[in-house]
Design a protein around this motif. Structure first.
Motif, PDB file in Angstrom:
ATOM      1  N   LEU B 205     -37.808 -26.867-101.440  1.00  0.00           N
ATOM      2  CA  LEU B 205     -37.430 -28.214-101.975  1.00  0.00           C
ATOM      3  C   LEU B 205     -38.320 -29.270-101.601  1.00  0.00           C
ATOM      4  CD1 LEU B 205     -33.552 -28.196-102.469  1.00  0.00           C
ATOM      5  CD2 LEU B 205     -35.268 -28.097-104.211  1.00  0.00           C
ATOM      6  N   ILE B 206     -38.344 -29.322-100.243  1.00  0.00           N
ATOM      7  CA  ILE B 206     -39.252 -30.437 -99.448  1.00  0.00           C
ATOM      8  C   ILE B 206     -40.740 -30.342 -99.690  1.00  0.00           C
ATOM      9  CG2 ILE B 206     -39.808 -31.723 -97.418  1.00  0.00           C
ATOM     10  CD1 ILE B 206     -37.038 -30.990 -96.379  1.00  0.00           C
ATOM     11  N   SER B 207     -41.160 -29.050 -99.404  1.00  0.00           N
ATOM     12  CA  SER B 207     -42.675 -29.098 -99.811  1.00  0.00           C
ATOM     13  C   SER B 207     -43.051 -29.064-101.312  1.00  0.00           C
ATOM     14  CB  SER B 207     -43.076 -27.433 -99.282  1.00  0.00           C
ATOM     15  OG  SER B 207     -42.456 -26.463 -99.916  1.00  0.00           O
ATOM     16  N   THR B 208     -42.127 -28.739-102.142  1.00  0.00           N
ATOM     17  CA  THR B 208     -42.465 -28.944-103.451  1.00  0.00           C
ATOM     18  C   THR B 208     -42.415 -30.442-103.638  1.00  0.00           C
ATOM     19  OG1 THR B 208     -41.363 -26.986-103.990  1.00  0.00           O
ATOM     20  CG2 THR B 208     -41.589 -28.641-105.714  1.00  0.00           C
ATOM     21  N   MET B 209     -41.588 -31.301-103.041  1.00  0.00           N
ATOM     22  CA  MET B 209     -41.483 -32.802-103.413  1.00  0.00           C
ATOM     23  C   MET B 209     -42.882 -33.168-103.011  1.00  0.00           C
ATOM     24  SD  MET B 209     -38.136 -34.145-102.496  1.00  0.00           S
ATOM     25  CE  MET B 209     -38.783 -35.257-101.378  1.00  0.00           C
ATOM     26  N   LEU B 210     -43.098 -32.835-101.833  1.00  0.00           N
ATOM     27  CA  LEU B 210     -44.441 -33.395-101.149  1.00  0.00           C
ATOM     28  C   LEU B 210     -45.740 -32.704-102.100  1.00  0.00           C
ATOM     29  CD1 LEU B 210     -43.642 -33.184 -97.463  1.00  0.00           C
ATOM     30  CD2 LEU B 210     -44.401 -35.103 -98.605  1.00  0.00           C
ATOM     31  N   GLY B 211     -45.608 -31.765-102.426  1.00  0.00           N
ATOM     32  CA  GLY B 211     -46.742 -31.083-103.321  1.00  0.00           C
ATOM     33  C   GLY B 211     -46.846 -31.797-104.371  1.00  0.00           C
ATOM     34  N   LEU B 212     -45.916 -32.328-105.054  1.00  0.00           N
ATOM     35  CA  LEU B 212     -45.753 -32.847-106.256  1.00  0.00           C
ATOM     36  C   LEU B 212     -46.260 -34.370-106.253  1.00  0.00           C
ATOM     37  CD1 LEU B 212     -44.949 -32.566-109.460  1.00  0.00           C
ATOM     38  CD2 LEU B 212     -42.724 -33.511-108.497  1.00  0.00           C
ATOM     39  N   ALA B 213     -45.872 -35.068-104.947  1.00  0.00           N
ATOM     40  CA  ALA B 213     -46.521 -36.408-104.958  1.00  0.00           C
ATOM     41  C   ALA B 213     -47.769 -36.176-104.668  1.00  0.00           C
ATOM     42  CB  ALA B 213     -45.725 -36.933-103.689  1.00  0.00           C
ATOM     43  N   PHE B 214     -48.347 -35.315-104.304  1.00  0.00           N
ATOM     44  CA  PHE B 214     -49.942 -35.323-103.766  1.00  0.00           C
ATOM     45  C   PHE B 214     -50.494 -34.906-105.102  1.00  0.00           C
ATOM     46  CE2 PHE B 214     -49.046 -34.400 -99.295  1.00  0.00           C
ATOM     47  CZ  PHE B 214     -50.064 -35.298 -98.850  1.00  0.00           C
TER      48      PHE B 214
END
Ligand SMILES: Nc1ncnc2c1ncn2[C@@H]1O[C@H](COP(=O)(O)OP(=O)(O)O)[C@@H](O)[C@H]1O
Ligand SMILES: [Mg+2]
Lengths: 348, 706
Positions: B205-214
């Protein structure tokens, strides 16, 4: 529909970096009429359309819709809808939800939006397809959904970008006529982009021909076809033989001289300074001659007509003759008869 | 006219000749005894002669053409079966032999003969080339993936004496330390499954959130320069997984740089918070975020801008457009990214082993059940089984979910629209998470860059020194030439050698598999695809356990050799080649192949002359990927290394274990630098020359391959 409004461009330019996609263009689309933007690929048609939609901002100039100056407004704030070339149907929404999108976005209640959507779907013969996804429709049906979605908000101006380019040849004529019929029935103001001159001639009240980011000529379809004002236009709208030479006028009857051949043009007004004549292939008639500078080089059977390529001192001359005329064999020497008023003198 | 060279049986004859030659002269067994197969037979081990006779019989029949196809199938099949059967169950009562060179050649000869016989019998649309390729790859994957994994997992059902014991299985399976949920409501520890699941879900979940932000910022953020995102996203690919963990300890450990700073100036007491869930989570999110970024950026690029423009012309505000068009279309990719993060977290071994502390996850627990003091293969097997089940369910969920939720965008000719900028709130939120994250990443890589050059960065001792590099990598001039006296050289050379040998083999097998899968349809194609992709889904720790269990005893005894390392990498990384190959081939028109075939080329010639040159990009990408992955992988190989064949990553993990952080960091930075240079060199040699057609995106995404 009384909401239809005019569109007016006043000296509008659009620059992308250094590229002038639209260069100081002014025109008007009268309320309730269908006007086409016609021109070769890359001449700035789509950009002009997107300027009307508000998807691009003009670099300079003013844009009016009705009496309102909309130059500074964004797409969501203009009362304009667009049918995209790719249709741009939302792939995750079914047909009904696609059409309801506009009303919902402008704050309508669900039930109200649904009524509006069903109404327009019915109008376009799409009743019964409400719950299908766009991927489950044929190309023609997708196109109609896109139109329904665009007219559901009863926009003041409706824009089409090459609406027929993704349809197969058979469907094109039908959809073309449907769009024209819908426009006239609802009294819509439509700006319609195409690169196909036949399509433009068939649907428009007025055609605006663009070339290289500027307007080359505008006018009613017949006017454009019969009185093109430049070599570009004579060749772009319909086919023309363009021959350089010299006009000679005697007793109001003109003759055209090119490379030692003289072609009688009948009664024609020749503006001073004209150096080129444009001859439509289907307005030339061939007469057998015993010996002449012109002779038939090739003959092609087209079903409804013969297409002759003549060898001429300046090169070639294309002539289209009705199929009921006697077929002339290759090698036959011929003389030309030009229909009265059919020769188009050009300055360049 | 279509010309296909007739099968004159020459190849079958050649295969048989090779087999007989090796039978007569090459050592038959693998370890210890150099006697040839012939010598063994004369010694009384008559069953060894069966496969050779079968091979000869098949070759003799092959001259006869179609009429004997079935007989050839039977003979070569029986020969291969006899070879294996005698290996596993020596039915003449003697101890079983580890199969060696002679046996390998005979086995291969039989597999080829069987494939050609099948083609002659009409299978594989009678295409001998496809038959040989498919059957060989299939046999290899069965031998090196299916067989070890199944055998190792079966150990879960047997006790130490090898008898089936259901109560023991249940006892193992229901052990408290596997399933306990105490940590949710008390301060006692949770079971390892709960830990693993929670960690995986959070990491996904967290890596996806960050990846999405990027991704949102890069594609829609209106930023001038997003090259730095792409640069940052390459780093984790060439960073061994535990290196981040090390750098985290250096920054946030009890004596870490940041910890000390906070203690001195803000009176925040030192603690060991980094060891356990938080530390492992941060490390995993750091390595996973770039992959999420690449997935989501690709998905964003795939959304036709005209869709968002259409929404705008329908009076939707930016925010509404984002919420009703952009986000729903992005959701499948988001789900894929979360699941990928979950699976990667499950497979990760390096980070939890460095940072886990008392927080245990399945991958480390499997390792300690095999390598630890309480050696218990049955327990390791049951844990591996659970780990495999979790991974496979994640993949299954993904394919189910994607099957229902991917949208077919209908487009003909496109409009070249401009995607709208992000809504202000979304943009601010994205920047809010991205900026601190970039700072953290830069700090961590700063630690890795500096750490090798100071006395002990982990304790704040910052005196410049090169002694760590001297310990690991000193080179002396002696009378006999250069002598690599540093302690790390051996593992470095083995690593480079293994990676360099494995990469081309991986690529060859992967691309050939992709070619067969995308261009040929035959009975059993589904099974073939499943088996070749299987290694994708199996966590490295499971493979490691399986390999030492299966290849420690005859008939295939490879443990302790360099060969097993190569084989392990080949079959773990092969699916990446398959995927890259499939992606590239889907862009190359089938008609090109057909044009070549109608011009009279055989399939083999078509592949060589037409398809391969067009596949260059995918081939290079796979080559780079498998080389780099062979250098950075930890999970499978910690089981397989020995003193003689040690690998860089295993060596570094051991240094970390011994608390020698500076040397570990020095070695890691050198590895990263080495891989960067290799990638640059390949880039220079291959160049970015465009292929005739649309370039194939060269971003293979590794799944569970750490
Ligand atoms: N977003 C853009 N950025 C830069 N140049 C553009 C952009 N959109 C269009 N152009 C350029 O503007 C010119 C006109 O394009 P367009 O209006 O799409 O032509 P048409 O629709 O008549 O084929 C072309 O030369 C095109 O390359
Ligand atoms: Mg266009």
């Amino acid at each position: 529909m009384t909401r239809a409004a005019s569109v007016r461009f006043v000296n509008v330019s659009k620059l992308y970096g250094g590229v002038r996609a639209v260069n100081n263009v002014s025109f008007e689309v009268a309320a309730g009429t269908l006007v086409t933007l016609l021109g070769p690929s890359g001449c700035g048609k789509t950009t002009t359309l997107r300027l009307v939609a508000g998807l691009e901002r003009a670099s300079s100039g003013q844009i009016f819709i009705g009496d309102e100056d909309v130059t500074a407004l964004g797409a969501a704030e203009r009362d304009v809808s667009m049918v995209f070339q790719s249709y741009a149907l939302f792939p995750h929404l079914n047909v009904l939800d696609n059409v309801m999108y506009g009303p919902l976005a402008s704050g309508a209640k669900r039930a109200e939006a649904q009524d509006m959507a069903r109404d327009k779907l019915g109008l376009l013969g799409l009743a019964g397809f409400e719950s299908r996804l766009p991927s489950e429709l044929s190309g023609g049906q997708q196109q109609r959904v896109a139109v329904a979605r665009a007219i559901v908000l009863e926009p003041r101006v409706l824009l089409f970008d090459e609406p027929l380019s993704n349809l197969d040849a058979r469907l094109r004529r039908k959809v073309r006529d449907e769009i024209r019929e819908l426009q006239q029935r609802l009294g819509l103001t439509v700006l319609y982009v195409t690169h196909d001159q036949q399509e433009a001639l068939a649907v428009s009240d007025k055609v605006i021909v663009m070339d290289n980011a500027v307007i080359a000529q505008e006018g009613a379809p017949q006017e454009l076809y019969e009185r093109p004002c430049s070599r570009f236009l004579a060749d772009f709208i319909g086919e023309s033989n363009l021959i350089d030479g010299e006009f000679r006028t005697q007793d109001g009857r003109a003759e055209f001289h090119a490379s030692g051949v003289s072609i009688p043009l009948g009664v024609t007004h020749v503006p001073p300074g004209a150096k080129t004549v444009a001859l439509r292939p289907d307005r030339i008639r061939l007469r057998k001659a015993t010996s002449a500078p012109l002779s038939i080089a090739r003959r092609v059977y087209l079903g409804h007509s013969w297409e002759y390529t003549l060898a001429a001192p300046w090169g070639e001359l294309l002539v289209v003759a009705p199929i009921r005329d006697e077929a002339l064999p290759p090698g036959q020497a011929v003389e030309l008869d030009i229909d009265p008023g059919a020769a188009i003198p050009l300055e360049r | 006219m279509r010309r296909r060279s007739a099968d004159t049986g020459l190849i079958d004859m050649a295969a048989a000749t090779a087999a007989v030659a090796c039978f007569a002269f090459a050592p038959w067994a693998y370890v210890g005894d150099a006697r040839s197969g012939l010598a063994w037979v004369l010694d009384g081990r008559w069953p060894i002669a069966i496969p050779i006779l079968a091979c000869l019989a098949t070759a003799w029949l092959a001259r006869g053409g179609f009429a004997t196809a079935r007989a050839r199938c039977a003979f070569s099949g029986l020969g291969a079966a006899a070879l294996l059967l005698y290996g596993f169950f020596p039915f003449d009562g003697r101890p079983s032999l580890a199969l060696g060179f002679g046996a390998a050649v005979t086995g291969s000869a039989l597999v080829w003969q069987a494939a050609r016989a099948l083609a002659a019998a009409g299978a594989f649309k009678a295409d001998r080339w496809v038959a040989t390729t498919t059957v060989s790859i299939f046999a290899a994957v069965v031998l090196f993936v299916l067989f070890p994994v199944v055998q190792a997992l079966l150990a879960a059902f047997f006790d130490r004496n090898g008898s089936f014991d259901l109560t023991l299985v249940l006892q193992r399976f229901t052990a408290r330390d596997i399933w306990a949920t105490d940590c949710l409501y008390s301060d006692r520890a949770c079971g390892v499954v709960v830990n693993t699941f929670v960690l995986g879900a959070l990491a996904g979940l967290i890596s996806t959130m960050l990846g999405l932000a990027f991704a949102l910022l890069a594609q829609r953020g209106g930023l001038k320069n997003t090259k730095i995102f792409d640069a940052l996203s390459v780093l984790p690919i060439i960073t061994p997984p535990f290196v981040i963990a090390m750098a985290l300890v250096v920054l946030f450990g009890r004596t870490g740089v940041v910890t000390t700073f906070l203690d001195n100036y803000f009176y925040i007491p030192r603690s060991r918070w980094i060891y356990g869930l938080p530390g492992v989570l941060i490390a995993q999110v750091l390595s996973q975020t770039p992959l999420s970024y690449m997935i989501l950026r690709g998905a964003l690029q795939g959304i036709a801008p005209s869709l968002e423009e259409a929404a705008q012309t329908l009076r939707a505000t930016r925010w509404r457009t984002f919420a009703t068009v952009t986000w729903p279309l992005l959701r499948p990719a988001v789900a894929a990214s979360v699941l990928l993060g979950f699976v990667e977290s499950l497979a990760d071994f390096g980070n939890p082993v460095v940072l886990g502390g008392s927080f245990e996850v399945l991958s480390t627990k499997v390792y300690f059940a095999v390598a630890g003091a309480q050696y218990d293969p049955g327990r390791a097997a049951i844990l591996a089984l659970i780990l495999l089940a979790m991974t496979l369910s994640a993949f299954w969920t993904q394919s189910m979910w994607l099957g229902r939720n991917s949208f077919v965008t209908v487009t003909g000719k496109g409009d070249n629209g401009v995607p709208p900028p992000l809504p202000k709130g979304v943009r601010r939120a994205a920047l809010g998470v991205v900026v601190p994250w970039v700072v953290l990443t830069v700090a961590l890589y700063g630690v890795i860059a500096i750490g090798g050059f100071v006395t002990d960065i982990g304790r704040g001792a910052m005196t410049p020194t090169v002694k760590h590099f001297m310990t690991g990598f000193s080179v002396e001039m002696t009378a006999n030439g250069l002598f690599f006296s540093g302690s790390a050289w051996d593992s470095f050379f083995v690593t480079v050698a293994v990676a360099a040998v494995a990469a081309p083999i991986t690529t060859l097998i992967g691309i050939l598999t992709a070619y067969v899968l995308s261009r040929h349809n035959f009975i059993g194609r589904g099974a073939f695809e499943f088996v070749t992709m299987l290694a994708f889904a199996i966590p490295g720790t499971v493979i490691g356990v399986a390999y030492i269990a299966a290849f420690n005893t005859p008939p295939v005894e490879l443990a302790g050799t360099g060969l097993i390392l190569v084989i392990c990498f080949v079959f773990r990384n092969m699916p990446v080649g398959v995927r890259a190959g499939l992606a590239a081939l889907s862009q190359i028109d089938k008609s090109l192949d057909e044009a070549s075939t109608t011009l009279g080329a055989t399939t083999g010639v078509t592949v060589r002359r037409v398809t391969l040159p067009l596949l260059k990009h995918a081939i290079v990408a796979t080559m780079v990927f498998s080389f780099v992955h062979a250098m950075t992988a930890v999970s499978a190989i910690v089981f397989l290394v020995t003193a003689r064949y040690n690998m860089a990553t295993a060596y570094i993990v051991n240094r970390v274990d011994a608390g020698e952080y500076p040397l570990a960091i020095a070695y890691s930075s050198l590895l990263i630098l080495f891989m960067l240079l290799v990638m640059l060199a390949i880039q220079l040699i291959v160049g970015e020359r465009k292929l005739g057609r649309r370039g194939v995106p060269a971003s293979p995404v590794g799944l569970g391959a750490h």
